[in-house]
Scaffold this motif. Sequence first.
Motif, PDB file in Angstrom:
ATOM      1  N   UNK A  63       5.928   6.816   8.383  1.00 42.50           N
ATOM      2  CA  UNK A  63       5.109   7.721   7.573  1.00 42.50           C
ATOM      3  C   UNK A  63       4.547   7.001   6.345  1.00 42.50           C
ATOM      4  N   UNK A  64       5.358   6.186   5.705  1.00 50.06           N
ATOM      5  CA  UNK A  64       4.889   5.494   4.496  1.00 50.06           C
ATOM      6  C   UNK A  64       3.717   4.570   4.826  1.00 50.06           C
ATOM      7  N   UNK A  65       3.798   3.882   5.959  1.00 51.04           N
ATOM      8  CA  UNK A  65       2.709   2.971   6.332  1.00 51.04           C
ATOM      9  C   UNK A  65       1.507   3.730   6.898  1.00 51.04           C
ATOM     10  N   UNK A  66       1.813   4.754   7.727  1.00 48.87           N
ATOM     11  CA  UNK A  66       0.732   5.433   8.433  1.00 48.87           C
ATOM     12  C   UNK A  66       0.051   6.522   7.635  1.00 48.87           C
ATOM     13  N   UNK A  67       0.804   7.280   6.868  1.00 48.61           N
ATOM     14  CA  UNK A  67       0.230   8.427   6.159  1.00 48.61           C
ATOM     15  C   UNK A  67       0.186   8.219   4.649  1.00 48.61           C
ATOM     16  N   UNK A  68       1.319   7.948   4.034  1.00 51.72           N
ATOM     17  CA  UNK A  68       1.388   7.864   2.578  1.00 51.72           C
ATOM     18  C   UNK A  68       0.489   6.767   2.015  1.00 51.72           C
ATOM     19  N   UNK A  69       0.527   5.580   2.608  1.00 59.39           N
ATOM     20  CA  UNK A  69      -0.310   4.491   2.122  1.00 59.39           C
ATOM     21  C   UNK A  69      -1.792   4.844   2.227  1.00 59.39           C
ATOM     22  N   UNK A  70      -2.146   5.475   3.332  1.00 60.04           N
ATOM     23  CA  UNK A  70      -3.539   5.891   3.533  1.00 60.04           C
ATOM     24  C   UNK A  70      -3.948   6.897   2.460  1.00 60.04           C
ATOM     25  N   UNK A 114       0.812  -1.233   0.000  1.00 60.78           N
ATOM     26  CA  UNK A 114       0.000   0.000   0.000  1.00 60.78           C
ATOM     27  C   UNK A 114       0.837   1.270   0.000  1.00 60.78           C
ATOM     28  N   UNK A 115       2.125   1.145   0.267  1.00 61.41           N
ATOM     29  CA  UNK A 115       2.959   2.358   0.288  1.00 61.41           C
ATOM     30  C   UNK A 115       3.515   2.676  -1.104  1.00 61.41           C
TER      31      UNK A 115
END
Lengths: 244, 244, 244, 244
Positions: free
Chosen positions: B89-96, B41-42
């Motif tokens: 950040x990639x998992x928590x924000x960017x992927x979202x 997802x990232x």
Amino acid sequence: AAGGLTVCLVRRSVDPNELQPLVDEIVANGGKAVPFGGFDATKEDDVKKLVERVENEVGPISCCVYNIGAQVGNRPFLKISARLFELCWRMGSMGAFLVAKEVSKRMIDRGDGGTIIFTGATAGFRGNSGQAGHAMAMAGRRAMAQSMFHELGPKGIHVAHVLIDAMIVSPDTAGKFWDKLFKDDSSRSSISYKDFVAKRTATESIVLPSGIAESYWHLYQQPRSSWTFEMDLRPWTDKAWFHA
Amino acid sequence: AAGGLTVCLVRRSVDPNELQPLVDEIVANGGKAVPFGGFDATKEDDVKKLVERVENEVGPISCCVYNIGAQVGNRPFLKISARLFELCWRMGSMGAFLVAKEVSKRMIDRGDGGTIIFTGATAGFRGNSGQAGHAMAMAGRRAMAQSMFHELGPKGIHVAHVLIDAMIVSPDTAGKFWDKLFKDDSSRSSISYKDFVAKRTATESIVLPSGIAESYWHLYQQPRSSWTFEMDLRPWTDKAWFHA
Amino acid sequence: AAGGLTVCLVRRSVDPNELQPLVDEIVANGGKAVPFGGFDATKEDDVKKLVERVENEVGPISCCVYNIGAQVGNRPFLKISARLFELCWRMGSMGAFLVAKEVSKRMIDRGDGGTIIFTGATAGFRGNSGQAGHAMAMAGRRAMAQSMFHELGPKGIHVAHVLIDAMIVSPDTAGKFWDKLFKDDSSRSSISYKDFVAKRTATESIVLPSGIAESYWHLYQQPRSSWTFEMDLRPWTDKAWFHA
Amino acid sequence: AAGGLTVCLVRRSVDPNELQPLVDEIVANGGKAVPFGGFDATKEDDVKKLVERVENEVGPISCCVYNIGAQVGNRPFLKISARLFELCWRMGSMGAFLVAKEVSKRMIDRGDGGTIIFTGATAGFRGNSGQAGHAMAMAGRRAMAQSMFHELGPKGIHVAHVLIDAMIVSPDTAGKFWDKLFKDDSSRSSISYKDFVAKRTATESIVLPSGIAESYWHLYQQPRSSWTFEMDLRPWTDKAWFHA
């Protein structure tokens, strides 16, 4: 500078003409200022080199202010590219992390305390329309600052987050606001940016860097027995962000 | 699945054995489920391909849940590398961001609405000790979700953020908690992870995925006249994050 | 007092011995102080008479601090009587309203500004166990202060709310804390309240009134172009209320 | 009522004509409803008598909803009398306390759980201009609810606070809004309150009591393993209170 500190001014651009006028102004007022051009706070190597140079050439950093924002202009959510979203984060969160880590490490090693201030934005408190990237980055910065306060406080490092909840006299904020305000005004030429700022300044209805500096200086001067983590700043004429 | 939707299960790993047991369980209960392994997802390309495949092979997405967390374990601030900070950040924000953008674009184009739910964490509400990266990423996700609610709501897309303010029955949360709880316990073998979870489940003092699902289903069912942006979930035995 | 203001000290008790030591201390340090005993801030008539007397006998009030708390000790929810619940509110909300209204009315009439500071408590930010009455009253006070900031700011009145998120050197807070800390300690006599405070003061791990005063003075000195509505204070050794 | 509960409708007025139409409507739809007129929730005796009567005549209360607001219309701060300030508090905080205490005491004694829902208002989250009394009372109610959640949760009582962040189809909210919206409109007669509401209802741009009921029912149905303390409700067309 007025309090006796040597102010180190940092900018990404290498052009010496950009920082020199401010250095000259500070010196003319009896203060000390040193310009550091060519450093990108979003790059770990630049940050390490900068902190190294500042500490070698000027002295140990006792107060560090991270000012860089992540305001890239209002963008509809679907028009924000992954690249732009990342840029917001690099300026708003990553740069703040890199600088704070490098500076606090040295402060802790020296053992004589220090102050790290993050300039916050309204977007750090709520995500507004057109602000998905900006809000993500500034809310992330604020949350990181909270973690730092918890961990570094007992090590003598005062971490603070200051919300500037209004327009500041600077091309980056007041300039954009003026631009937007008179966008559809055919008589736009009737009020220049300079006049706009002058009028606001006269009525104290715009945040002045000098006012911000006084509050930052207060934070720097607080005794360890009463530290502030967070405070907000706005002119007397403005509503707070949480007001309708 | 119990409500009649076909559930698309997505995982980064390509190993089909990881998703199959859950697919089987859903099918055994009379529901429909399709596994999608091998999507990260990232990565923007992965997200685009995934959404394309889901819509082609299963049908238009009416409800999307972004679950991926950014919990990398507690780390002292000075021990967080730039690489780890970015991973959070990639998992928590960017992927979202990537998933929500790709899905909402299609929902808006179709014009018949849709629901996008972000699973939130306590770290999205305050930065705790050892959580600088995690809190940055989750607070950023929450702020982004607020922007989306503002912009996409009037386009018929219901964006919601659900704070799971407690341990969930899953190796990622309860497993870590159990591990930590009995770390220094020489009699650790006296209570296995399985027993630990069983005991908590019996007393309802742990969040069950079924309970989360009921609240997500409620959000999905809300009429447009009364949408929830945010709600929290925790067991009756737990304090809220803001409690001492 | 150190900044040149004449400090008016107000207390409900009429006993002059209660305020005189503080008056003497201020005077000994070259400041001016006037005691006003016998005024109950929860009674409208008392508040009107007090403000009248202060303005007649001392001069126009330029800065007003409302300190009275609503801490009645931890009480299980079911053990809080309607009478006690009301008492919390009268001290925490109603008194603040009465004083702020009477003072701001005169400030606005004079037209030369003024500052009104509410001392806030952690309970104003979240309702904890045993705190239903206290939290109700302090959260109510904070919300009222927000309304005032919005309305009175453009009339030149600076309304601020300061969260003291820790123990203060005073019998009312540190005294109660000490009492609780050593309640079940048979060796309680081994550390007196005086020694307890002295030790904390030496390590700066307790809030000192002098530190609070410096921040209140800063608020009072802020130019109208950058006013703070809210700031928090706690010692370097303490977690913030929102930390686990 | 649709879920099988007998709904007890309570009103201060003793006039049976006020509650009867709603009772009739519920009964016509196959539900059960009992009117209780003449009870003032701000009076302790009335609350005790009411709860006694409900439990004796209808049965043990398993779900209690406290709806009474403290909206007395926008008032400039200086125009709020002590009497009106107190009235806000009696309706917004004190009544909520009295009812919740009387009901939760019985629920705890029975030992089989129960749900207590407080209807919250935007004013409980921030004090706006003209709202000093209203905000004080609603923020106080919310803080009290947080305390209750902490204390009563482990006793099996589910306390929840629901923010209705928008206009509801009811003379008290939509009626006032309509009145204000068309105040200066000479063509006011061109759109009646009834038409106004009908139009909003058709576009789902107003909160319907039925939508609120569904979310309250969801809270009532939540298993003890995943309880919600707080959720918000507003139509898809509305910004959240924290949005600009």
